[in-house]
Write a protein that holds these residues in place. Structure first.
Motif, short mmCIF file in Angstrom:
data_model
loop_
_atom_site.label_atom_id
_atom_site.label_comp_id
_atom_site.label_asym_id
_atom_site.label_seq_id
_atom_site.Cartn_x
_atom_site.Cartn_y
_atom_site.Cartn_z
N HIS A 2 23.85 5.09 15.97
CA HIS A 2 24.00 5.98 17.13
C HIS A 2 24.95 5.34 18.15
O HIS A 2 25.11 4.12 18.19
CB HIS A 2 22.64 6.33 17.74
CG HIS A 2 22.09 5.28 18.66
ND1 HIS A 2 21.41 4.19 18.20
CD2 HIS A 2 22.15 5.15 20.01
CE1 HIS A 2 21.07 3.42 19.23
NE2 HIS A 2 21.51 3.97 20.33
N THR A 3 25.57 6.20 18.93
CA THR A 3 26.55 5.73 19.92
C THR A 3 25.82 5.11 21.11
O THR A 3 24.81 5.65 21.58
CB THR A 3 27.40 6.93 20.38
OG1 THR A 3 28.08 7.43 19.23
CG2 THR A 3 28.42 6.52 21.43
N TYR A 5 26.36 4.37 24.92
CA TYR A 5 27.25 4.75 26.02
C TYR A 5 27.13 3.72 27.15
O TYR A 5 26.08 3.61 27.80
CB TYR A 5 26.89 6.15 26.53
CG TYR A 5 27.81 6.66 27.61
CD1 TYR A 5 29.07 7.16 27.29
CD2 TYR A 5 27.45 6.61 28.95
CE1 TYR A 5 29.95 7.61 28.28
CE2 TYR A 5 28.31 7.05 29.95
CZ TYR A 5 29.56 7.55 29.60
OH TYR A 5 30.42 7.99 30.58
N GLU A 328 34.38 0.48 20.00
CA GLU A 328 34.08 1.85 19.59
C GLU A 328 34.15 2.02 18.07
O GLU A 328 33.21 2.50 17.43
CB GLU A 328 35.02 2.86 20.26
CG GLU A 328 34.68 4.26 19.77
CD GLU A 328 35.48 5.38 20.37
OE1 GLU A 328 36.45 5.13 21.10
OE2 GLU A 328 35.10 6.55 20.09
N GLU A 329 35.30 1.58 17.50
CA GLU A 329 35.52 1.86 16.07
C GLU A 329 34.50 1.16 15.17
O GLU A 329 34.00 1.74 14.22
CB GLU A 329 36.93 1.41 15.68
CG GLU A 329 38.00 2.39 16.12
CD GLU A 329 39.37 1.73 16.26
OE1 GLU A 329 39.59 0.66 15.63
OE2 GLU A 329 40.20 2.27 17.02
N GLU A 330 34.19 -0.10 15.48
CA GLU A 330 33.34 -0.86 14.57
C GLU A 330 31.86 -0.85 14.96
O GLU A 330 31.00 -1.09 14.11
CB GLU A 330 33.84 -2.32 14.49
CG GLU A 330 35.25 -2.41 13.93
CD GLU A 330 35.85 -3.82 14.05
OE1 GLU A 330 35.07 -4.79 14.08
OE2 GLU A 330 37.08 -3.92 14.14
N SER A 332 30.51 1.55 17.56
CA SER A 332 30.11 2.78 18.27
C SER A 332 29.61 2.50 19.69
O SER A 332 28.61 3.08 20.15
CB SER A 332 29.03 3.54 17.51
OG SER A 332 29.55 4.09 16.36
N LEU A 334 30.75 2.56 23.61
CA LEU A 334 31.78 3.14 24.47
C LEU A 334 31.86 2.38 25.78
O LEU A 334 30.88 2.29 26.53
CB LEU A 334 31.47 4.62 24.75
CG LEU A 334 31.24 5.48 23.50
CD1 LEU A 334 31.11 6.95 23.89
CD2 LEU A 334 32.38 5.32 22.48
N ASP A 369 20.21 -1.13 23.52
CA ASP A 369 21.65 -0.92 23.78
C ASP A 369 22.30 -2.24 24.18
O ASP A 369 23.41 -2.58 23.75
CB ASP A 369 21.88 0.09 24.92
CG ASP A 369 21.47 1.51 24.56
OD1 ASP A 369 21.25 1.78 23.36
OD2 ASP A 369 21.36 2.34 25.49
#
Ligand SMILES: Cc1ncc(COP(=O)(O)O)c(C=O)c1O
Length: 383
Positions: A2-3, A5, A328-330, A332, A334, A369
């Motif tokens: 999951h992202t 943030y 972000e790319e590896e 997720s 932000l 997170d």
């Protein structure tokens, strides 16, 4: 995966579910203007607008809902304040950590004969309050500070500045973009003349709306930046003298008003004190973890005292923009990289023009997170 943030200093995400629901309710079911019609839906919209002003008064220790000016956002509120209050020949003082929402209008004003000075800050972005008094001039009309830096999270000693300004009768204003909703903030106790806030950051509301709270005597010195119909004193082609109408021409952002009112109701339930405690706990976890990571420098205060949860990182020998892209790319995760619209803050902190990778926390972030971010930072700083 999951992202995660971590860009809440730009705009908070996610929002409490009631925010979107109330905005949709306005668009789909209410749809009425304020101050213009007398039918029931219009009265309901007026009530919600008043409730929004009242909630802001309660949150910020402010007495008069009529002096809570709803703006199209924090940048607009700051422009209304600076361009409306300052005249050629005036002098204004700001910190060395300001955002371009303040520095660009000031640069514009400098071409029109308004002088400004920056109060120095130390290498962690902390205002040197002892430097203020000798810099004041007989024509100093305003002292304006970013309450907390959007680059380093450093919170300024607004109470001390309020004392200095009150003793000299100089209006004192805060740009609370990074503190409103994050830490308790009391307009009256800080002896403010103006407070500008956005809805969409710590106050958990939608974008495109904010507020400018004005002390009544100071409001009288401000010329409206924009004028137009208000639905009031319609027999006159002049701007109404009373507030908020004087500073609120045109049809307002009603979906935004509904959404923000719902966000503040949520925040009242949670309490700003609980948000601040959550922010401190996650900040302590992040700071503790960063101390064990070689190859990354924290820019700004390395304790939870005198800061909010906005962290700038520099990866010496690496490209910070690439680090943010790889986060972000590896992983997720932000974040935001660059100068964050505050070039002089980076000059103060020693990171201009290189910029930093910024991680900024919000109410909906969790310990997991933070742990994910720390693992990713460890991997990227080693690789
Ligand atoms: C310190 C500070 N001032 C002003 C602004 C401008 O706020 P907005 O973009 O919501 O108008 C920001 C936004 O990031 C900020 O961090």
């Amino acid at each position: 995966m999951h992202t995660v943030y971590l860009d809440n200093a730009a705009t908070s995400f996610p929002k409490p579910p009631a925010v979107g629901a109330r905005m949709r309710e306005y668009v789909d079911e209410v749809g009425a203007p304020v101050n213009r019609g007398s039918y029931q839906a219009a009265q309901q919209a007026e009530l919600v607008t008043l409730r929004l002003r009242q909630r802001l008064c309660a949150l910020f220790g402010f007495a008069d809902p009529s002096h809570v000016i709803l703006t199209p956002g924090n940048t607009w509120g700051l422009n209304m304040l600076l361009l409306g209050a300052l005249r050629p020949g005036d002098h204004v003082m700001v910190s060395a950590m300001e955002h371009n929402a303040v520095m660009r209008p000031l640069t514009q004003l400098a071409r029109r004969g308004v002088a400004f000075d920056r109060i120095p800050c130390d290498a962690e972005g902390r205002l040197q309050t002892g430097r203020i008094e000798p810099m004041l001039r007989p024509n100093t009309r305003l002292v304006l500070l970013a309450h907390a830096s959007n680059v380093s999270g450093t919170v300024q000693d607004a109470a001390a500045v309020g004392e200095i300004c009150a003793a000299r009768g100089i209006p004192f204003a805060l740009d609370a973009a990074q503190t409103a909703g994050h830490i308790p903030l009391d307009f009256t106790a800080l002896q403010l003349s103006a407070l500008s806030i956005p809805a969409h950051k710590g106050l958990m509301g939608p974008q495109g709306i904010g507020a400018l709270l004005l002390r009544p005597d100071f409001a009288k010195t401000i010329e409206p930046l924009v004028s137009g119909g208000t639905g009031s004193v319609s027999d006159s082609e002049d701007i109404p003298r009373y507030l908020p109408d004087r500073f609120e021409p045109g049809t307002p952002n009603l979906p935004g008003i509904y959404g923000w009112e719902a966000a503040l109701e949520y925040l009242e339930g949670v309490t700003v004190e609980a948000v601040a405690a959550h922010d401190r706990a996650l900040s302590a976890r992040l700071l503790g973890g960063l101390r064990d990571v070689p190859g990354v420098s924290l820019i700004g205060p390395d304790t939870t005292e005198g800061r909010v949860g906005v962290f700038s990182l520099d990866f010496p020998g690496k490209d910070n923009a690439e680090i943010a892209a790889r986060l972000e790319e590896e992983f997720s995760i932000l974040t935001r990289c660059g100068l964050h619209c505050a070039p002089n803050a980076h000059r103060t902190l020693g990171t201009f023009p290189r910029g930093t990778v910024r991680l900024s926390l919000g109410w909906f972030n969790t310990e997991a997170d933070i742990d994910r971010a720390l693992q990713a930072i460890k991997a990227l700083s080693a690789g």
